[in-house]
Scaffold this active site. Structure first.
Site, PDB file in Angstrom:
ATOM      1  N   TYR A  39      17.939  30.668  37.341  1.00  0.00           N
ATOM      2  CA  TYR A  39      18.228  30.232  38.717  1.00  0.00           C
ATOM      3  C   TYR A  39      17.454  31.133  39.652  1.00  0.00           C
ATOM      4  O   TYR A  39      17.800  32.302  39.844  1.00  0.00           O
ATOM      5  CB  TYR A  39      19.734  30.296  38.969  1.00  0.00           C
ATOM      6  CG  TYR A  39      20.183  29.817  40.329  1.00  0.00           C
ATOM      7  CD1 TYR A  39      19.336  29.134  41.200  1.00  0.00           C
ATOM      8  CD2 TYR A  39      21.490  30.049  40.746  1.00  0.00           C
ATOM      9  CE1 TYR A  39      19.765  28.701  42.440  1.00  0.00           C
ATOM     10  CE2 TYR A  39      21.938  29.611  41.994  1.00  0.00           C
ATOM     11  CZ  TYR A  39      21.070  28.942  42.831  1.00  0.00           C
ATOM     12  OH  TYR A  39      21.507  28.512  44.063  1.00  0.00           O
ATOM     13  N   LYS A  77      16.339  26.371  37.567  1.00  0.00           N
ATOM     14  CA  LYS A  77      16.852  25.777  38.805  1.00  0.00           C
ATOM     15  C   LYS A  77      16.087  26.417  39.946  1.00  0.00           C
ATOM     16  O   LYS A  77      16.187  27.623  40.183  1.00  0.00           O
ATOM     17  CB  LYS A  77      18.353  26.033  38.937  1.00  0.00           C
ATOM     18  CG  LYS A  77      18.936  25.518  40.246  1.00  0.00           C
ATOM     19  CD  LYS A  77      20.410  25.903  40.399  1.00  0.00           C
ATOM     20  CE  LYS A  77      20.939  25.486  41.769  1.00  0.00           C
ATOM     21  NZ  LYS A  77      22.338  25.941  41.994  1.00  0.00           N
TER      22      LYS A  77
END
Length: 299
Positions: A142, A170
């Site tokens: 992320y 992400k």
């Protein structure tokens, strides 16, 4: 048993970064979490991210995180990917959370860039590698420098992609140029982590979304994605443009605050927030209603 996935879409295509419902007195609402999880999967989500920032993970205990993953697995684990957020800025603590999530049965891990500490790229590489080595679960990185203070550079992403369990990223970096290069060079499954850029990221190689606005517009996001994948760019663009007021309204202030208010307006489990987050003002609530209505959301 985890839902079917492919190397190209290891966690599915449409995932919600789920809020954590609390009871009126601020306790964990496991029943509400299960009902919300079922609602989101019924709406078209392939997966749910539990214990991410949208789940107010900075304010939940390790035991609460574990209980929440277990409850959501019981509710939808046979129909959707249940991915546990395990990121902290302490590698040892993160590894403990990763192993806890694996024991509980999570299907994957979301590991955010260590925040506040501002480690160098080699520190990021060693941190994420340690996570991937700690369990047998697939890992989604992320990358959100706006919160963490440090981006994961393209070169670091390429190195990390060599690990067999680091399979996805992400992307909340907000840089389509960097994303284009990183997707091409790393081969990671790319998920948009910025709702306003969901469609633009698809155009440069993303496979899906980890969304906040999907709490209220999952069917529309799935229709947009399917139109794009099917080659109907005009339809995808039309859906994107229709949703612009929702993208804007849900992030006029802190996204967890607006999401919980939107869910409560729809009669869905949400509950209060834990400090330092606070409820919307009357004026903010009125504006949110206007924004959601403009995007076709029924309240």
């Amino acid at each position: 048993m985890a839902p079917i996935s492919t190397p190209q879409t290891p966690f599915g295509r449409v995932l919600t970064a789920m809020i954590t419902p609390f009871t009126a007195d601020g306790a964990l609402d496991l029943d509400g979490a299960q009902r919300l999880a079922v609602h989101l999967v019924d709406a078209g989500n392939d997966g749910l991210i539990i214990n991410g920032t949208t789940g107010e993970s900075p304010t939940t205990t390790d035991a609460e995180k574990n209980d929440l993953v277990r409850a959501v697995l019981e509710a939808v684990g046979d129909r959707a990917h249940v991915v546990a957020g395990i990121g902290t800025n302490d590698t040892r603590h993160t590894l403990e959370l990763a192993r806890q999530a694996e024991r509980t049965g999570a299907h994957g891990l979301l590991a955010v860039t260590p925040y506040y500490s501002k480690p160098p790229q080699e520190g990021l590489f060693q941190h994420f590698t340690a996570i991937a080595d700690a369990t047998e679960l697939p890992v989604m990185l992320y990358d959100i420098p706006g919160r963490s203070g440090v981006p994961i550079n393209t070169e670091t992403l390429v190195r990390l992609a060599e690990h067999p369990r680091i399979v996805a990223n992400k992307d909340a970096k907000g840089d389509l140029g960097r994303a284009s290069w990183a997707i091409a060079q790393s081969g990671l499954a790319w998920y948009s982590g910025d709702d306003m850029l969901n469609l633009p990221l698809l155009s440069v190689g993303a496979v899906g979304f980890v969304s906040v606005v999907s709490h209220v517009v999952t069917p529309e996001l799935r229709a947009m994605l399917e139109a794009h994948v099917g080659g109907d760019v005009q339809k995808a663009t039309e859906i994107h443009q229709k949703l612009l007021p929702v993208f804007t309204g849900m992030f006029r202030t802190q996204g967890v605050m607006t999401t919980k208010k939107a869910l409560s307006l729809q009669g869905l489990p949400a509950g209060p927030l834990r400090l330092p987050l606070i409820g919307l003002t009357d004026e903010e609530t009125a504006q949110l209603k206007i924004d959601l209505a403009a995007g076709g959301v029924q309240l």
